[in-house]
Enzyme design. Structure first.
Site, PDB file in Angstrom:
ATOM      1  CG  ASP A 119      26.275 -16.355 -21.618  1.00  0.00           C
ATOM      2  OD1 ASP A 119      27.298 -17.034 -21.781  1.00  0.00           O
ATOM      3  OD2 ASP A 119      25.168 -16.670 -22.088  1.00  0.00           O
ATOM      4  CB  THR A 138      28.882 -10.775 -15.007  1.00  0.00           C
ATOM      5  OG1 THR A 138      27.684 -10.688 -14.237  1.00  0.00           O
ATOM      6  CG2 THR A 138      29.398 -12.194 -14.924  1.00  0.00           C
ATOM      7  NE  ARG A 140      19.589 -10.628 -16.358  1.00  0.00           N
ATOM      8  CZ  ARG A 140      20.383  -9.967 -17.177  1.00  0.00           C
ATOM      9  NH1 ARG A 140      21.418 -10.564 -17.710  1.00  0.00           N
ATOM     10  NH2 ARG A 140      20.162  -8.710 -17.449  1.00  0.00           N
TER      11      ARG A 140
END
Ligand code: F6P
Length: 348
Positions: free
Chosen positions: A102, A124, A170
């Site tokens: 992102d 990712t 995350r």
């Protein structure tokens, strides 16, 4: 036609397969490819190398990125935009292909709005990018985490312990949920579903009562307790500062849980943080294939004039979506999916 490419943000298995896919496909059109070093830093500093077919031969099976990466945010650097424009002019780059998550793709989108031709490729291990069903790197990461959980079972069982395993991701619990289910963790804690530590301890004690003398708790690095709890209502961070994109640096929740679980249940508890092991090493077959398809797609997009867009996997098809739509929204695990899986298997 001259294509510039860069890999930005956290590395992940499959990046080299994308690079190879782009170079081989570009070669068929007689396009040149220039690879910038270390993400946006390489564009700011005008550093990189020409990528030939010989240079990318066989790299698809290696982890990491031959170009290097960084979390450099050009919009936080002095005269960042001007320096990027200068580099692209000097190198005669027509289009910039940014391979990243992102943050990296957010920069590509801003540059596009500034009149620079960009194309994005989603990567990712966290699988938290919206507008694509999967990002490459995720499959390899869940397989590493499953293997780790499998191994933790045997040692936890032998010692009659609770083992808390901390998994990356995350603000999204995809790796923890899928690896937790695959590896047979007895409790799965993810950011999307705040937990209650009393309940967690209760489940562990009940397992013990039933004669199940060990347990595995899979916890996402960004998990936290429900509001109203006196404990862990904020994510556990490694350090107070944030990175250049404002991301908090997470880590350490497993250690905190290890102490609390042991104190509250009296069961001997240990913890392990999988950390960057999940990002290292060779990509899985799934990731090699997906990454290669994304690389090829980027050149097709360029040919079709699909600038300012990101390659995306929808079902089994590779398509493209405007970068504007793709960035800035974290794709989290739906609570219903957690309920249908982790909650059903909890304590079993
Ligand atoms: O975004 C990928 C990721 O691996 C996250 O899961 C993790 O929180 C972060 O990167 C770690 O970043 P770094 O490699 O900068 O410590």
């Amino acid at each position: 036609m001259r294509i510039g490419i860069l890999t930005g943000g956290g590395d992940c298995p499959g990046l080299n397969a994308v690079i190879r896919g782009i170079v081989i496909r570009a070669n068929k059109e007689n396009y040149d490819v220039f690879g910038f070093t270390d993400g946006w830093r390489g564009v700011l500093e005008n550093k990189g190398e020409n990528l030939t077919k010989e240079r990318v031969e066989d790299i698809h099976r290696e982890g990491g990125t031959i170009l290097g990466t960084s979390r450099t945010n050009p919009f936080k650097e002095k005269e960042g935009l001007e320096r990027i424009k200068e580099t692209l002019k000097e190198r005669k780059i027509d289009v910039l292909v940014a391979i990243g998550g992102d943050d990296t793709l957010g920069v590509a989108n801003k540059l596009y709005r500034e009149g620079i031709k960009t194309i994005g490729i989603p990567k990712t291990i966290d699988n938290d990018l919206s507008s694509t069903d999967y990002t490459f790197g995720f499959d390899t990461a869940i397989n590493i985490a499953v293997e780790a959980i499998d191994r933790l079972h045997t040692t936890a069982k032998s010692h009659h312990r609770v083992l808390v395993v901390e998994i990356m991701g995350r603000h999204a619990g995809w790796i923890t949920l899928e690896a937790g289910i695959g590896g047979g963790a007895h409790i799965i804690l993810i950011p999307e579903v705040p937990f209650n530590l009393e309940e967690v301890c209760q489940i562990l004690l009940e397992r013990k009562k039933k004669g199940k003398n060990y347990s595995i708790v899979a916890v996402a690095e960004g998990a936290k307790a429900a509001k109203g709890s006196k404990f862990l209502t904020r994510e556990v961070t490694k350090e107070e500062k944030t990175d250049a994109f404002g991301n908090i640096i997470l880590g350490g929740i497993a250690k905190v849980l290890e102490k609390e679980i042991s104190k509250r249940t009296g069961i001997e508890t240990r913890s392990v943080i999988l950390g960057h092991l999940q990002r290292g090493g060779r990509p899985s077959a799934f990731d090699r294939f997906l990454a290669t398809r994304f690389g090829i797609k980027a050149v097709e997009m360029l040919k079709e004039g699909k600038i300012g867009q990101m390659a995306s996997l929808r079902g089994t098809e590779i398509t493209s979506v405007p970068l504007e739509e793709a960035v800035g929204k974290t794709k989290q695990v739906p609570v219903s999916l957690y309920q249908e899986t982790a909650e059903i298997l909890q304590g079993e």
